[in-house]
Design an enzyme around this catalytic site. Structure first.
Site, PDB file in Angstrom:
ATOM      1  N   GLY A   1       0.769  -4.912   1.149  1.00 54.03           N
ATOM      2  CA  GLY A   1      -0.535  -5.090   0.479  1.00 54.03           C
ATOM      3  C   GLY A   1      -0.508  -5.735  -0.889  1.00 54.03           C
TER       4      GLY A   1
ATOM      5  N   GLU B   1      -0.656  -9.222  -0.228  1.00 56.84           N
ATOM      6  CA  GLU B   1      -2.250  -9.532   0.068  1.00 56.84           C
ATOM      7  C   GLU B   1      -2.984  -9.326  -1.348  1.00 56.84           C
ATOM      8  OE1 GLU B   1      -2.160  -6.414   2.944  1.00 56.84           O
ATOM      9  OE2 GLU B   1      -2.797  -7.905   4.270  1.00 56.84           O
TER      10      GLU B   1
ATOM     11  N   ALA C   1       0.935  -1.186   0.014  1.00 61.39           N
ATOM     12  CA  ALA C   1       0.114   0.088  -0.043  1.00 61.39           C
ATOM     13  C   ALA C   1       0.862   1.191   0.033  1.00 61.39           C
ATOM     14  CB  ALA C   1      -1.002  -0.018   1.306  1.00 61.39           C
TER      15      ALA C   1
ATOM     16  N   GLU D   1       4.948  -5.065   7.404  1.00 60.21           N
ATOM     17  CA  GLU D   1       4.063  -3.931   7.994  1.00 60.21           C
ATOM     18  C   GLU D   1       4.574  -3.681   9.098  1.00 60.21           C
ATOM     19  OE1 GLU D   1       2.912  -6.236   6.173  1.00 60.21           O
ATOM     20  OE2 GLU D   1       1.100  -5.378   4.980  1.00 60.21           O
TER      21      GLU D   1
HETATM   22  C1  HXC Z   1       5.172   4.341  -1.357  1.00 64.71           C
HETATM   23  C2  HXC Z   1       6.890   3.126  -2.138  1.00 64.71           C
HETATM   24  C3  HXC Z   1       6.556   2.210  -1.670  1.00 64.71           C
HETATM   25  C4  HXC Z   1       5.424   1.987  -1.099  1.00 64.71           C
HETATM   26  C5  HXC Z   1       8.288   1.837  -2.706  1.00 64.71           C
HETATM   27  N1  HXC Z   1       8.244   2.886  -2.951  1.00 64.71           N
HETATM   28  N2  HXC Z   1       7.722   1.231  -1.875  1.00 64.71           N
HETATM   29  N3  HXC Z   1       6.198   4.438  -2.067  1.00 64.71           N
HETATM   30  N4  HXC Z   1       4.601   2.871  -0.921  1.00 64.71           N
HETATM   31  N5  HXC Z   1       4.896   0.804  -0.247  1.00 64.71           N
HETATM   32  C6  HXC Z   1       8.862   3.960  -3.627  1.00 64.71           C
HETATM   33  C7  HXC Z   1       9.992   4.654  -2.825  1.00 64.71           C
HETATM   34  O1  HXC Z   1       9.824   5.691  -1.804  1.00 64.71           O
HETATM   35  C8  HXC Z   1      10.791   5.207  -3.883  1.00 64.71           C
HETATM   36  O2  HXC Z   1      10.485   6.441  -4.169  1.00 64.71           O
HETATM   37  C9  HXC Z   1      10.677   4.212  -5.156  1.00 64.71           C
HETATM   38  O3  HXC Z   1       9.261   3.540  -4.862  1.00 64.71           O
HETATM   39  C10 HXC Z   1      11.590   2.874  -5.327  1.00 64.71           C
HETATM   40  O4  HXC Z   1      12.004   2.525  -4.130  1.00 64.71           O
HETATM   41  P1  HXC Z   1      13.449   2.178  -3.452  1.00 64.71           P
HETATM   42  O5  HXC Z   1      13.179   2.003  -2.084  1.00 64.71           O
HETATM   43  O6  HXC Z   1      14.445   3.265  -3.935  1.00 64.71           O
HETATM   44  O7  HXC Z   1      13.644   0.980  -4.327  1.00 64.71           O
HETATM   45  P2  HXC Z   1      14.682  -0.084  -3.752  1.00 64.71           P
HETATM   46  O8  HXC Z   1      15.935   0.165  -2.947  1.00 64.71           O
HETATM   47  O9  HXC Z   1      15.018  -1.247  -4.988  1.00 64.71           O
HETATM   48  O10 HXC Z   1      13.646  -0.963  -2.642  1.00 64.71           O
HETATM   49  C11 HXC Z   1      12.873  -1.977  -2.960  1.00 64.71           C
HETATM   50  C12 HXC Z   1      11.853  -2.156  -1.716  1.00 64.71           C
HETATM   51  C13 HXC Z   1      11.702  -0.771  -0.732  1.00 64.71           C
HETATM   52  C14 HXC Z   1      12.585  -3.026  -0.843  1.00 64.71           C
HETATM   53  C15 HXC Z   1      10.804  -2.867  -2.211  1.00 64.71           C
HETATM   54  O11 HXC Z   1      10.979   0.099  -1.723  1.00 64.71           O
HETATM   55  C16 HXC Z   1      10.718  -1.066   0.129  1.00 64.71           C
HETATM   56  O12 HXC Z   1      10.796  -1.652   1.315  1.00 64.71           O
HETATM   57  N6  HXC Z   1       9.421  -0.485   0.014  1.00 64.71           N
HETATM   58  C17 HXC Z   1       8.425  -0.551   1.362  1.00 64.71           C
HETATM   59  C18 HXC Z   1       7.612  -1.919   1.353  1.00 64.71           C
HETATM   60  C19 HXC Z   1       6.900  -2.091   2.410  1.00 64.71           C
HETATM   61  O13 HXC Z   1       6.918  -1.607   3.532  1.00 64.71           O
HETATM   62  N7  HXC Z   1       5.547  -2.578   1.952  1.00 64.71           N
HETATM   63  C20 HXC Z   1       4.462  -2.563   2.880  1.00 64.71           C
HETATM   64  C21 HXC Z   1       3.751  -1.179   2.736  1.00 64.71           C
HETATM   65  S1  HXC Z   1       2.499  -1.270   3.987  1.00 64.71           S
HETATM   66  P3  HXC Z   1      11.321   7.841  -4.488  1.00 64.71           P
HETATM   67  O14 HXC Z   1      10.575   8.784  -4.728  1.00 64.71           O
HETATM   68  O15 HXC Z   1      12.403   7.923  -3.496  1.00 64.71           O
HETATM   69  O16 HXC Z   1      12.072   7.426  -5.817  1.00 64.71           O
HETATM   70  C22 HXC Z   1       1.248  -2.081   3.564  1.00 64.71           C
HETATM   71  C23 HXC Z   1       0.066  -2.225   4.369  1.00 64.71           C
HETATM   72  C24 HXC Z   1      -0.715  -3.104   3.781  1.00 64.71           C
HETATM   73  O17 HXC Z   1       1.363  -2.548   2.376  1.00 64.71           O
HETATM   74  C25 HXC Z   1      -2.202  -2.874   4.617  1.00 64.71           C
HETATM   75  C26 HXC Z   1      -3.385  -2.553   3.929  1.00 64.71           C
HETATM   76  C27 HXC Z   1      -3.260  -2.931   2.363  1.00 64.71           C
END
Ligand code: HXC
Length: 259
Positions: free
Chosen positions: A110, A113, A66, A133
């Protein structure tokens, strides 16, 4: 309808394909994208020429979760009153034709999911699944704590939800989360072949099979068996059952009319 955050196309005139398309954000799932995805799937579901759907992302990310930026400032009353997740994500579960997730790259939070809401997952060898998360001070909110243990068992689900670690495609297949792992460059070919195969069968039987398998996860065994038995009985009222069995007995290819 035109879409901004997804791309929509048909393959072979029978398979509806939705590609998540926020590449710069690794397909982070915001409300606008989920509204579009729900609308596209509902339109395919209502289209009699479509027999199966596929949801896919990019090579790097199916979806990295998400949209954290969008969620960061939400308050309890925002998400509760706005019916966050329930309002649009749950539309996917109302789709009655099969939906396959073709996953390459990250399927996190998400994103994992969303893949699990689909009927089965075909993964590329670079796929990585996780529920990170916990690192954000929240827990999975689109079914992850319920669907993941049903798919992979309690031990691995707890491991993933509590440590936030990712698992690769091999581990995901071994654990039962994904149905097959294929080479990245074969992901869409393999997925579309599966989807087109499903389209060849009686749509009535396909929908009954999907509904019956889903029952296995939504109630007790006795109720599930009874549901399956009644569906099984009901299919003897269809023309497609007569056609399918007559074709086998007479050694010819069945031609289903979805009746
Ligand atoms: C918003 C995101 C994002 C996310 C990545 N990006 N994941 N933006 N929401 N979930 C954005 C980054 O901010 C970045 O933007 C760009 O995408 C590229 O990501 P990087 O981190 O630079 O890439 P990389 O180093 O290759 O790492 C990839 C990654 C990492 C390991 C997937 O991005 C990451 O850990 N993302 C978050 C994963 C996460 O926590 N997901 C769960 C979310 S909570 P910029 O602008 O800086 O280039 C969730 C709740 C679910 O999902 C419940 C309800 C559905």
């Amino acid at each position: 309808m035109s879409y901004e955050l997804i791309q929509v196309r048909t393959e072979g005139g029978k398979v509806g394909v939705v590609t998540l398309n926020r590449p710069k954000q690794l397909n982070a799932l915001n409300n606008e994208l989920m509204d579009e995805l729900g609308a596209a799937l509902k339109a395919f579901d209502a289209d009699p020429t479509i027999g199966c759907m596929v949801i896919t992302g990019s090579e790097k990310a199916f979806a990295a979760g998400a949209d954290i930026g969008a969620m960061a400032t939400y308050s309890f009353s925002d998400v509760y009153k706005g019916d966050y997740i329930t309002r649009n994500w749950e539309l996917i579960r109302q789709v009655r034709k099969p939906v396959i997730a073709a996953v390459s790259g990250f399927a996190l939070g998400g994103g994992c999911e969303l893949a699990m809401m689909c009927d089965f997952i075909i993964a590329a060898d670079n796929a990585r699944f996780g529920q990170p998360e916990i690192k954000l001070g929240i827990i999975p909110g689109a079914g992850g704590t319920q669907r993941l243990p049903r798919a992979v068992g309690k031990a691995k689900a707890m491991d993933l939800a509590l440590t936030g670690r990712m698992m690769d495609a091999t581990e995901a297949e071994r654990a039962g989360l994904v149905s097959r792992v294929v080479a990245l460059d074969k992901l869409m070919d393999e997925t579309l072949a599966a989807a087109l195969m499903i389209c060849e069968f009686s749509q009535v039987a396909v929908m009954a099979a999907k509904e019956s398998v889903n029952r296995a996860f939504e109630g007790g065994l006795a109720d599930g068996i009874m549901f399956e038995r009644r569906m099984f009985h009901a299919l003897f009222a269809t023309e497609d059952q007569k056609e399918g069995m007559d074709a086998f007995v007479n050694k010819r290819k069945a031609v289903f009319k979805n009746q």
